[in-house]
Scaffold this motif. Structure first.
Motif, PDB file in Angstrom:
ATOM      1  N   ALA A 147      11.319  12.994   4.820  1.00 26.60           N
ATOM      2  CA  ALA A 147       9.987  12.382   4.715  1.00 26.60           C
ATOM      3  C   ALA A 147      10.000  10.896   5.036  1.00 26.60           C
ATOM      4  O   ALA A 147       8.942  10.306   5.256  1.00 26.60           O
ATOM      5  N   THR A 148      11.177  10.295   5.090  1.00 29.67           N
ATOM      6  CA  THR A 148      11.270   8.847   5.284  1.00 29.67           C
ATOM      7  C   THR A 148      10.594   8.359   6.568  1.00 29.67           C
ATOM      8  O   THR A 148       9.877   7.353   6.541  1.00 29.67           O
ATOM      9  N   PRO A 149      10.779   9.025   7.715  1.00 31.66           N
ATOM     10  CA  PRO A 149      10.078   8.548   8.920  1.00 31.66           C
ATOM     11  C   PRO A 149       8.555   8.542   8.770  1.00 31.66           C
ATOM     12  O   PRO A 149       7.883   7.624   9.254  1.00 31.66           O
ATOM     13  N   LEU A 150       8.017   9.550   8.090  1.00 32.04           N
ATOM     14  CA  LEU A 150       6.567   9.592   7.883  1.00 32.04           C
ATOM     15  C   LEU A 150       6.111   8.434   6.996  1.00 32.04           C
ATOM     16  O   LEU A 150       5.065   7.817   7.239  1.00 32.04           O
ATOM     17  N   LEU A 151       6.904   8.131   5.979  1.00 33.67           N
ATOM     18  CA  LEU A 151       6.559   7.014   5.104  1.00 33.67           C
ATOM     19  C   LEU A 151       6.691   5.688   5.844  1.00 33.67           C
ATOM     20  O   LEU A 151       5.948   4.734   5.563  1.00 33.67           O
ATOM     21  N   ALA A 152       7.620   5.611   6.791  1.00 32.33           N
ATOM     22  CA  ALA A 152       7.748   4.389   7.592  1.00 32.33           C
ATOM     23  C   ALA A 152       6.498   4.166   8.439  1.00 32.33           C
ATOM     24  O   ALA A 152       6.016   3.031   8.580  1.00 32.33           O
ATOM     25  N   VAL A 153       5.968   5.242   9.021  1.00 33.27           N
ATOM     26  CA  VAL A 153       4.707   5.125   9.765  1.00 33.27           C
ATOM     27  C   VAL A 153       3.591   4.678   8.827  1.00 33.27           C
ATOM     28  O   VAL A 153       2.768   3.812   9.163  1.00 33.27           O
ATOM     29  N   LEU A 154       3.565   5.248   7.621  1.00 32.28           N
ATOM     30  CA  LEU A 154       2.558   4.879   6.638  1.00 32.28           C
ATOM     31  C   LEU A 154       2.680   3.401   6.270  1.00 32.28           C
ATOM     32  O   LEU A 154       1.667   2.711   6.090  1.00 32.28           O
ATOM     33  N   ALA A 155       3.908   2.915   6.164  1.00 32.32           N
ATOM     34  CA  ALA A 155       4.125   1.498   5.859  1.00 32.32           C
ATOM     35  C   ALA A 155       3.524   0.606   6.941  1.00 32.32           C
ATOM     36  O   ALA A 155       2.888  -0.415   6.653  1.00 32.32           O
ATOM     37  N   GLN A 156       3.709   0.991   8.189  1.00 37.25           N
ATOM     38  CA  GLN A 156       3.176   0.175   9.267  1.00 37.25           C
ATOM     39  C   GLN A 156       1.652   0.277   9.344  1.00 37.25           C
ATOM     40  O   GLN A 156       0.982  -0.682   9.730  1.00 37.25           O
ATOM     41  N   MET A 157       1.098   1.413   8.937  1.00 35.37           N
ATOM     42  CA  MET A 157      -0.355   1.518   8.859  1.00 35.37           C
ATOM     43  C   MET A 157      -0.897   0.616   7.749  1.00 35.37           C
ATOM     44  O   MET A 157      -1.965   0.008   7.890  1.00 35.37           O
ATOM     45  N   GLY A 158      -0.144   0.517   6.644  1.00 36.30           N
ATOM     46  CA  GLY A 158      -0.536  -0.397   5.581  1.00 36.30           C
ATOM     47  C   GLY A 158      -0.509  -1.836   6.038  1.00 36.30           C
ATOM     48  O   GLY A 158      -1.380  -2.640   5.672  1.00 36.30           O
ATOM     49  N   ASP A 159       0.473  -2.161   6.861  1.00 42.24           N
ATOM     50  CA  ASP A 159       0.553  -3.515   7.424  1.00 42.24           C
ATOM     51  C   ASP A 159      -0.633  -3.796   8.337  1.00 42.24           C
ATOM     52  O   ASP A 159      -1.219  -4.883   8.294  1.00 42.24           O
ATOM     53  N   LEU A 160      -1.002  -2.827   9.158  1.00 36.87           N
ATOM     54  CA  LEU A 160      -2.148  -3.001  10.053  1.00 36.87           C
ATOM     55  C   LEU A 160      -3.451  -3.152   9.268  1.00 36.87           C
ATOM     56  O   LEU A 160      -4.340  -3.919   9.651  1.00 36.87           O
ATOM     57  N   TYR A 161      -3.554  -2.403   8.172  1.00 37.17           N
ATOM     58  CA  TYR A 161      -4.763  -2.499   7.357  1.00 37.17           C
ATOM     59  C   TYR A 161      -4.928  -3.910   6.802  1.00 37.17           C
ATOM     60  O   TYR A 161      -6.021  -4.484   6.834  1.00 37.17           O
ATOM     61  N   GLU A 162      -3.829  -4.478   6.291  1.00 36.67           N
ATOM     62  CA  GLU A 162      -3.939  -5.836   5.760  1.00 36.67           C
ATOM     63  C   GLU A 162      -4.187  -6.845   6.877  1.00 36.67           C
ATOM     64  O   GLU A 162      -4.897  -7.833   6.683  1.00 36.67           O
TER      65      GLU A 162
END
Length: 263
Positions: A201-216
């Motif tokens: 699941a780590t790669p999916l969470l990494a994508v989620l992390a970058q989406m969180g960065d884009l949101y901010e």
């Protein structure tokens, strides 16, 4: 995660490096100690994040302080000497959001309480697991690995922009580099006891992390500012450093809880 189009000045890079090492050191010590010390670090970060969120939404001082006090109620309940992280704290996060929007008439502040409160609850839930140090380290450090991989891949490769209207310096190469770096980190943790499904699941969470960065980044662009704050030398605000962890921590905690891991 930063992918500057121009190399930072050497002095700035030095400040960022020293501050980054110091932050990782403090977080690592608090994570290892657990208990009150880890709760305290997370609670202080939450109050700064709430203040920065309010500033990004151009909130009056009185409303900002009210939102911080409202958020601190569920955060205080999560303390080791209180009820701890659980359904009561989750209900209080929702209640604090409703209270804030009713008093201030600002839905953005209520959104901020949920935005900050959920990752706080998630991190404390992870740390309270039987193998809490490993699980918390996985959730936190995969975001750090993703940031580092995205930074160096973006700098060295460049190429097409990921979201030019939101964050012009971020590239698809940075996204891929961040995901690969986080994936390698997850694989390294498997021999230490990290379950295979969390490694996968780590790669999916990494994508989620970058989406969180884009949101901010979108929030900062809307507010017309470069950083959410200036409390961290060379790094901006607390939101700037934890934006990727905001969506990752709840997702990681949900995976752990639903799987009911047996070690």
């Amino acid at each position: 995660m930063s992918e500057p189009s121009a190399p930072p000045r050497r002095s700035d890079l030095g400040v960022r490096a020293v501050a980054g090492v110091a932050m990782i050191g403090v977080a690592g010590l608090a994570l290892y100690a657990g208990g009150f010390l880890f709760w305290l670090l997370v609670a202080v970060a939450a109050l700064f994040m709430m203040a920065e969120w309010a500033d990004l939404h151009r909130t009056a001082y009185a409303d900002k302080r009210l939102a911080q006090f409202a958020l601190f109620v569920p955060v205080a309940i999560m303390a080791p000497l209180a009820a701890g992280p659980g359904f009561l704290a989750l209900g209080l996060i929702v209640g604090a959001a409703f209270f804030t929007v009713i008093i201030t008439r600002r839905p953005g502040l209520a959104h901020g309480i949920v935005y900050v409160g959920l990752p706080v609850l998630a991190l404390l839930l992870l740390r309270n697991q039987e193998h809490g140090v490993l699980l918390s380290l996985w959730a936190m450090a995969l975001v750090w690995a993703c940031d580092i991989g995205a930074y160096f891949a973006g700098r060295s490769i460049g190429g097409p922009k990921l979201a030019p209207t939101i964050s012009p310096n971020k590239t698809w190469a940075g996204l891929i580099g961040g995901v690969l770096a986080a994936s390698v980190f997850g694989a390294v943790l498997q021999p230490l006891g990290l379950p295979l499904h969390l490694v996968l699941a780590t790669p999916l969470l990494a994508v989620l992390a970058q989406m969180g960065d884009l949101y901010e980044s979108q929030l900062k662009r809307r507010a017309g500012v470069k950083d959410s704050g200036n409390i961290l030398p060379g790094h901006g605000g607390v939101l700037d450093r934890l934006d990727g962890l905001v969506p990752v921590a709840p997702a990681a905690a949900l995976m752990v809880e639903l799987a009911k891991i047996t070690w």
